[in-house]
Design an enzyme around this catalytic site. Sequence first.
Site, PDB file in Angstrom:
ATOM      1  N   MET A  37       0.847  -1.197   0.000  1.00 60.79           N
ATOM      2  CA  MET A  37       0.000   0.000   0.000  1.00 60.79           C
ATOM      3  C   MET A  37       0.885   1.250   0.000  1.00 60.79           C
ATOM      4  O   MET A  37       0.434   2.337   0.367  1.00 60.79           O
ATOM      5  CB  MET A  37      -0.945  -0.009   1.195  1.00 60.79           C
ATOM      6  CG  MET A  37      -1.910  -1.211   1.154  1.00 60.79           C
ATOM      7  SD  MET A  37      -3.535  -0.871   1.882  1.00 60.79           S
ATOM      8  CE  MET A  37      -3.081  -0.464   3.565  1.00 60.79           C
ATOM      9  N   GLY A  38       2.141   1.100  -0.416  1.00 63.35           N
ATOM     10  CA  GLY A  38       3.036   2.250  -0.477  1.00 63.35           C
ATOM     11  C   GLY A  38       3.524   2.660   0.902  1.00 63.35           C
ATOM     12  O   GLY A  38       3.532   1.844   1.828  1.00 63.35           O
ATOM     13  N   ALA A  39       3.947   3.918   1.027  1.00 59.67           N
ATOM     14  CA  ALA A  39       4.596   4.405   2.267  1.00 59.67           C
ATOM     15  C   ALA A  39       5.702   3.425   2.624  1.00 59.67           C
ATOM     16  O   ALA A  39       5.797   2.953   3.757  1.00 59.67           O
ATOM     17  CB  ALA A  39       3.581   4.567   3.396  1.00 59.67           C
ATOM     18  N   HIS A  44       9.433  -3.267   3.650  1.00 56.57           N
ATOM     19  CA  HIS A  44       8.977  -3.556   2.280  1.00 56.57           C
ATOM     20  C   HIS A  44      10.154  -3.920   1.377  1.00 56.57           C
ATOM     21  O   HIS A  44      10.038  -4.774   0.498  1.00 56.57           O
ATOM     22  CB  HIS A  44       8.284  -2.329   1.671  1.00 56.57           C
ATOM     23  CG  HIS A  44       7.001  -1.931   2.346  1.00 56.57           C
ATOM     24  ND1 HIS A  44       6.918  -0.830   3.171  1.00 56.57           N
ATOM     25  CD2 HIS A  44       5.769  -2.489   2.316  1.00 56.57           C
ATOM     26  CE1 HIS A  44       5.661  -0.719   3.605  1.00 56.57           C
ATOM     27  NE2 HIS A  44       4.948  -1.706   3.106  1.00 56.57           N
ATOM     28  N   GLN A 165      -3.120 -12.073   7.317  1.00 56.88           N
ATOM     29  CA  GLN A 165      -3.314 -11.752   5.903  1.00 56.88           C
ATOM     30  C   GLN A 165      -2.578 -12.749   5.011  1.00 56.88           C
ATOM     31  O   GLN A 165      -3.101 -13.212   3.992  1.00 56.88           O
ATOM     32  CB  GLN A 165      -2.806 -10.340   5.625  1.00 56.88           C
ATOM     33  CG  GLN A 165      -2.763  -9.979   4.151  1.00 56.88           C
ATOM     34  CD  GLN A 165      -2.340  -8.534   3.953  1.00 56.88           C
ATOM     35  OE1 GLN A 165      -3.134  -7.636   4.091  1.00 56.88           O
ATOM     36  NE2 GLN A 165      -1.061  -8.315   3.633  1.00 56.88           N
ATOM     37  N   LEU A 196       8.663  -2.964  11.863  1.00 59.64           N
ATOM     38  CA  LEU A 196       8.493  -1.808  10.984  1.00 59.64           C
ATOM     39  C   LEU A 196       7.092  -1.825  10.391  1.00 59.64           C
ATOM     40  O   LEU A 196       6.595  -2.872   9.985  1.00 59.64           O
ATOM     41  CB  LEU A 196       9.545  -1.815   9.876  1.00 59.64           C
ATOM     42  CG  LEU A 196      11.010  -1.679  10.325  1.00 59.64           C
ATOM     43  CD1 LEU A 196      11.885  -1.278   9.137  1.00 59.64           C
ATOM     44  CD2 LEU A 196      11.186  -0.680  11.461  1.00 59.64           C
ATOM     45  N   ARG A 199       2.345   2.510   9.689  1.00 61.34           N
ATOM     46  CA  ARG A 199       1.559   3.206  10.714  1.00 61.34           C
ATOM     47  C   ARG A 199       2.428   3.674  11.885  1.00 61.34           C
ATOM     48  O   ARG A 199       1.956   4.471  12.711  1.00 61.34           O
ATOM     49  CB  ARG A 199       0.405   2.333  11.203  1.00 61.34           C
ATOM     50  CG  ARG A 199      -0.692   2.150  10.145  1.00 61.34           C
ATOM     51  CD  ARG A 199      -1.966   1.527  10.708  1.00 61.34           C
ATOM     52  NE  ARG A 199      -3.065   1.540   9.739  1.00 61.34           N
ATOM     53  CZ  ARG A 199      -3.400   0.532   8.943  1.00 61.34           C
ATOM     54  NH1 ARG A 199      -2.723  -0.607   8.990  1.00 61.34           N
ATOM     55  NH2 ARG A 199      -4.404   0.637   8.102  1.00 61.34           N
TER      56      ARG A 199
END
EC number: 6.3.2.1
Lengths: 292, 292
Positions: A37-39, A44, A165, A196, A199
């Site tokens: 979802m980016g950010a 990531h 998930q 990490l 949020r």
Amino acid sequence: MPENPETLPIIRTVSELRAVVRGWRLQGLSVGLVPTMGALHAGHLTLVEEAKRRADRVVTSVFVNPTQFAAHEDLGTYPRQEAQDAALLTAAGGAVMFAPTVAEMYPAGFVTSVAVGDAARGGPSQGLEGEFRPAMFGGVAVVVSKLLNQVQADVAVFGEKDWQQLMVVRRMAADLDIPTEIVGSPTLRDDHGLALSSRNAYLSEAELAVARKLNVILRQAADQAAAKRPLAAVERDAYGAILKAGFDRVDYVVIRHADDLTPFAEGVVTGPARILVAAAIGRTRLIDNMAV
Amino acid sequence: MPENPETLPIIRTVSELRAVVRGWRLQGLSVGLVPTMGALHAGHLTLVEEAKRRADRVVTSVFVNPTQFAAHEDLGTYPRQEAQDAALLTAAGGAVMFAPTVAEMYPAGFVTSVAVGDAARGGPSQGLEGEFRPAMFGGVAVVVSKLLNQVQADVAVFGEKDWQQLMVVRRMAADLDIPTEIVGSPTLRDDHGLALSSRNAYLSEAELAVARKLNVILRQAADQAAAKRPLAAVERDAYGAILKAGFDRVDYVVIRHADDLTPFAEGVVTGPARILVAAAIGRTRLIDNMAV
């Protein structure tokens, strides 16, 4: 084509994406997918690295999926920083960034939903996050099935940070015979062990200090569970310790079978297990999990 | 490998199926899929012929999908005649028959469901067959998404006889970005205009004579609708005519927008339209439809 020739291409449409992937296939190259979802943060980037180890070209999707947020959740304020994401992916060796619009993903007339289990049949979407964020796994199942079908990758890498998930996606891909291998990649933590998360950017300095205690409490509880201490006692003590550490609310802290997330009927750990937590500090809700 | 070298191979597992398709792909051949529930008749064979016109190799799946039957429906008695099906497919030039077991399609732990719309959002699965057979389109959506992902065909051919099902499948494949082209093939009819159906085998001689009147009534109603007669009157007269012809029950006979199956708000036909019917003689329920 990128405006800045030094950054990777940003693709906006499914048809362009498919053309790029088709070109790679004609060259005999394998393809990996990292849905995000980016950010983007260093966590990531470890997913991109894992995908690069397993495939010749890596597509990273950046899409803040509205269907997995409930009306009261942080869709509107979820961090968006596309230029920085593109720079990070370029440095990490990503081949392209796929950043579709909401209209490209959900055009007029879109009505299909995917559920990975329900109250009657059970399944990995039931309970835990599925209880506290009822919209989420339906939204995840749809958007991930779309991304998997759009890219037709050999392998897709998901973070273990979102363990439930990962179990939902793995079950869905198996059930619907989506021929992409689903791989989990370990959670990256800061020097204090905090998982990490995009949020974490919501946290004040004081809240950050509290958040960093969560992983220590989880590790202790996991060790107690591994030593066959009754799970009811382990979970109760962890619950109290998280509140005492300064969290304002604990949605759950439980030890479950690692794969299907069902409770241990025996009341103690008897096989592969995972401790999972969701807790809030102020307006920020964090999740984490560890192997027992 | 077939026991009789003159009949086409019957494949039982997804992994064998994928190996066969992979071999075709390596030869640069295109692939078509015709999903069926077996009990093949000449109507099915026109689907195979359509697929052969569009692809080099055709997979015909034969699977009586339990999840699209309700408990009181004819799952147990639905005709099964695999050897005859294989002979017909061989004669029609099918490349392989894929006839998996229920356990191969729905192994232990299977929990995923797919819905192409719901009461709140609408969608092609709502109303008509979706009202009278509430289990069906959920079952169809899951099994077809599985088959499409298993075969990864260039094109899949469905009969227009199940018009609403075709609309459901087309919407689902578009919504989930399944990269197989969905093609509808016209209904084959007997010399009296009766739509060919595996369920026609349930009819006695006397019932067959009644069933053959249905298409005549539909054609008349469609012509009236095309001539801008108010749809309420057309539908009412058709309803009466079907009962008068000897049917015991009419579940629905309606004229709708051809693509999304919504009613014409204007009360007359104002664009592409379809007349759709479901009616029963004795214990046999038949469906049919025509362009207006």
